[in-house]
Design a protein around this motif. Structure first.
Motif, PDB file in Angstrom:
ATOM      1  N   ARG A   7       0.721  -1.603   0.396  1.00  0.00           N
ATOM      2  CA  ARG A   7       0.083   0.581   0.095  1.00  0.00           C
ATOM      3  C   ARG A   7       0.953   1.097   0.078  1.00  0.00           C
ATOM      4  N   ARG A   8       2.074   1.266   0.912  1.00  0.00           N
ATOM      5  CA  ARG A   8       3.238   2.077   0.922  1.00  0.00           C
ATOM      6  C   ARG A   8       3.682   3.278  -0.423  1.00  0.00           C
ATOM      7  N   GLN A  11       1.444   4.132  -2.388  1.00  0.00           N
ATOM      8  CA  GLN A  11       1.265   5.170  -2.673  1.00  0.00           C
ATOM      9  C   GLN A  11       2.791   6.186  -2.857  1.00  0.00           C
ATOM     10  N   ARG A  12       2.980   6.064  -2.652  1.00  0.00           N
ATOM     11  CA  ARG A  12       5.063   6.532  -3.362  1.00  0.00           C
ATOM     12  C   ARG A  12       4.863   7.117  -4.611  1.00  0.00           C
ATOM     13  N   TRP A  14       2.437   7.309  -6.512  1.00  0.00           N
ATOM     14  CA  TRP A  14       1.285   8.608  -6.838  1.00  0.00           C
ATOM     15  C   TRP A  14       1.922   9.833  -6.358  1.00  0.00           C
ATOM     16  N   ASP A  15       2.626   9.254  -5.196  1.00  0.00           N
ATOM     17  CA  ASP A  15       3.508  10.757  -4.781  1.00  0.00           C
ATOM     18  C   ASP A  15       4.236  11.278  -5.636  1.00  0.00           C
ATOM     19  N   ASP A  18       2.847  12.951  -8.807  1.00  0.00           N
ATOM     20  CA  ASP A  18       2.327  14.297  -8.428  1.00  0.00           C
ATOM     21  C   ASP A  18       3.290  15.415  -8.009  1.00  0.00           C
ATOM     22  N   GLU A  64      -4.970  13.058  -6.982  1.00  0.00           N
ATOM     23  CA  GLU A  64      -5.665  12.795  -5.613  1.00  0.00           C
ATOM     24  C   GLU A  64      -5.812  11.769  -5.544  1.00  0.00           C
ATOM     25  N   VAL A  65      -5.216  10.592  -4.946  1.00  0.00           N
ATOM     26  CA  VAL A  65      -5.788   9.513  -4.255  1.00  0.00           C
ATOM     27  C   VAL A  65      -7.489   9.352  -4.176  1.00  0.00           C
ATOM     28  N   LEU A  68      -8.138   3.650  -2.253  1.00  0.00           N
ATOM     29  CA  LEU A  68      -6.437   2.810  -1.839  1.00  0.00           C
ATOM     30  C   LEU A  68      -7.465   1.286  -1.833  1.00  0.00           C
ATOM     31  N   THR A  77      -6.321   1.597  -7.029  1.00  0.00           N
ATOM     32  CA  THR A  77      -6.153   2.527  -6.991  1.00  0.00           C
ATOM     33  C   THR A  77      -7.348   3.604  -8.163  1.00  0.00           C
ATOM     34  N   VAL A  79      -8.606   7.523  -8.983  1.00  0.00           N
ATOM     35  CA  VAL A  79      -7.064   9.045  -8.797  1.00  0.00           C
ATOM     36  C   VAL A  79      -8.077   9.621  -9.819  1.00  0.00           C
TER      37      VAL A  79
END
Lengths: 125, 125
Positions: A7-8, A11-12, A14-15, A18, A64-65, A68, A77, A79
């Motif tokens: 999950r992390r 998320q990373r 998409w970050d 971004d 913007e997520v 998830l 995800t 998004v």
């Protein structure tokens, strides 16, 4: 198969997108990474092509997520991407392996007009 | 929050739709069920409207579940629907509560032409 770690990692990813930090995004990908876009029947093979496609994309997307969902090696995800003018929605299925993103399948749903035949049973949002 | 049970319930929903047994599908829905189609900004509220919309749908859809990801109260599916002539793809986010489907959000991605600008880094499927 560490669900929280997977999950992390997504998320990373998409970050990093971004921040338009595509080298950083590429670091999260497996050496055998493959990305599929079934709607256009396209396949992006490997980290280098992933970075090149995204670097050459005409636009600077903010992410913007919305949702998830992680289960075992799978992460999904939902998004919203926005470049200030346009907004796109991406639904992505990721498969992870050994702490890296091995496979990704992206769908890009577009707006359409609500059909008349069902308006009796439907509310407008 | 029984993940395996939630997975089974969503699989049963698609099985019931595959058999066009919409009353059976309706049984799996929570009394406060809400379905959203963000692309057309439509919302279907409650079991009765769900059954009516599906009964009046012009077509008899057969279902193939391609992927099902379940985590806690969330279940995501990637499904191919086919009526013999047309094929559609649905990506659905379900939220379950007490062994019933409480919320559903469906996306319907459509085919599009692969853009020329990225053909250098992409293979065709």
């Amino acid at each position: 198969m560490d669900e929280r770690e997977n999950r992390r990692i997504v998320q990373r990813l998409w970050d990093a997108i971004d921040r338009a930090d595509l080298e950083d995004a590429g670091e999260l990908l497996h050496d055998d990474y493959v990305l599929e876009w079934p709607q256009s029947r396209e396949r992006v093979i490997g980290r280098e092509n992933f970075v090149a496609v995204n670097k050459n994309y005409p636009g600077r997307w903010r992410i913007e997520v919305q949702k998830l969902v992680a289960s075992g090696d799978d992460v999904v995800t939902d998004v919203i991407l926005s470049d200030g003018e346009h907004t796109e929605r991406a639904v992505s299925f990721f498969q992870l392996s050994g702490g890296k993103i091995l496979r990704e399948v992206d769908y890009w749903p577009e707006p359409y007009d609500a059909p008349e035949w069902r308006e009796k049973w439907v509310e407008r949002m």
